[in-house]
Design a protein around this motif. Structure first.
Motif: not given
Length: 151
Positions: A47, A51, A54-55, A116, A138-139, A142-143, A145-146
């Motif tokens: 995950a 992330a 994508d970031c 981030c 948004e990316s 998520e980054c 979070k991961q």
């Protein structure tokens, strides 16, 4: 006969001979199972790999957008450009380490997390006006979070 044609033909013949020789040597190697799929467990950081990938990609697009606007004289995206230019290489490095299940993954995740957070804060005011900033924002979320999930 033209001298260039002769030289070219000799050169081509020599190249073809070397290529055939290399191919013949290559055929003697044993590649048994080389094309068989490897039954490897997915990365425990799968995950995080997704992330950070994508970031980094969204960050590249955001940075390009910021640079274009900065070059037109719009200085409002200066902080956004600065923070995203730091996030992209950090996320790329973290993606590489996480994909390898490296023992350094968690240490770099701490640094990437901070970067981030700062980048998301810089992008947030621009997210409503610029699609690239919104995607980057948004990316980054998520980054974040991961990164927290592996710490």
């Amino acid at each position: 006969m033209n001298r260039r044609i002769v030289i070219g033909s000799v050169g081509f013949a020599a190249f073809a001979g070397l290529a055939r020789s290399a191919l013949a040597q290559h055929e003697h190697h044993d590649h048994a199972g080389a094309s068989a799929p490897v039954n490897q467990a997915p990365s425990k950081f799968a995950a995080l790999v997704a992330a950070t990938s994508d970031c980094a990609a969204k960050g590249q697009a955001c940075l390009a957008h910021c640079i274009a606007l900065l070059s037109d004289g719009d200085k409002s995206l200066g902080k956004c450009a600065k923070t995203v230019s730091q996030v992209v290489p950090l996320c790329t490095a973290l993606q590489n380490l996480a994909a390898q299940d490296s023992s350094y993954t968690r240490a770099l995740a701490k640094v990437a997390l901070d970067a981030c957070i700062e980048c998301a804060e810089a992008c947030k005011p621009h997210a409503e006006h610029h699609a690239q900033c919104k995607a980057c924002y948004e990316s980054c979320l998520e980054c974040i979070k991961q990164c927290k999930a592996v710490l």
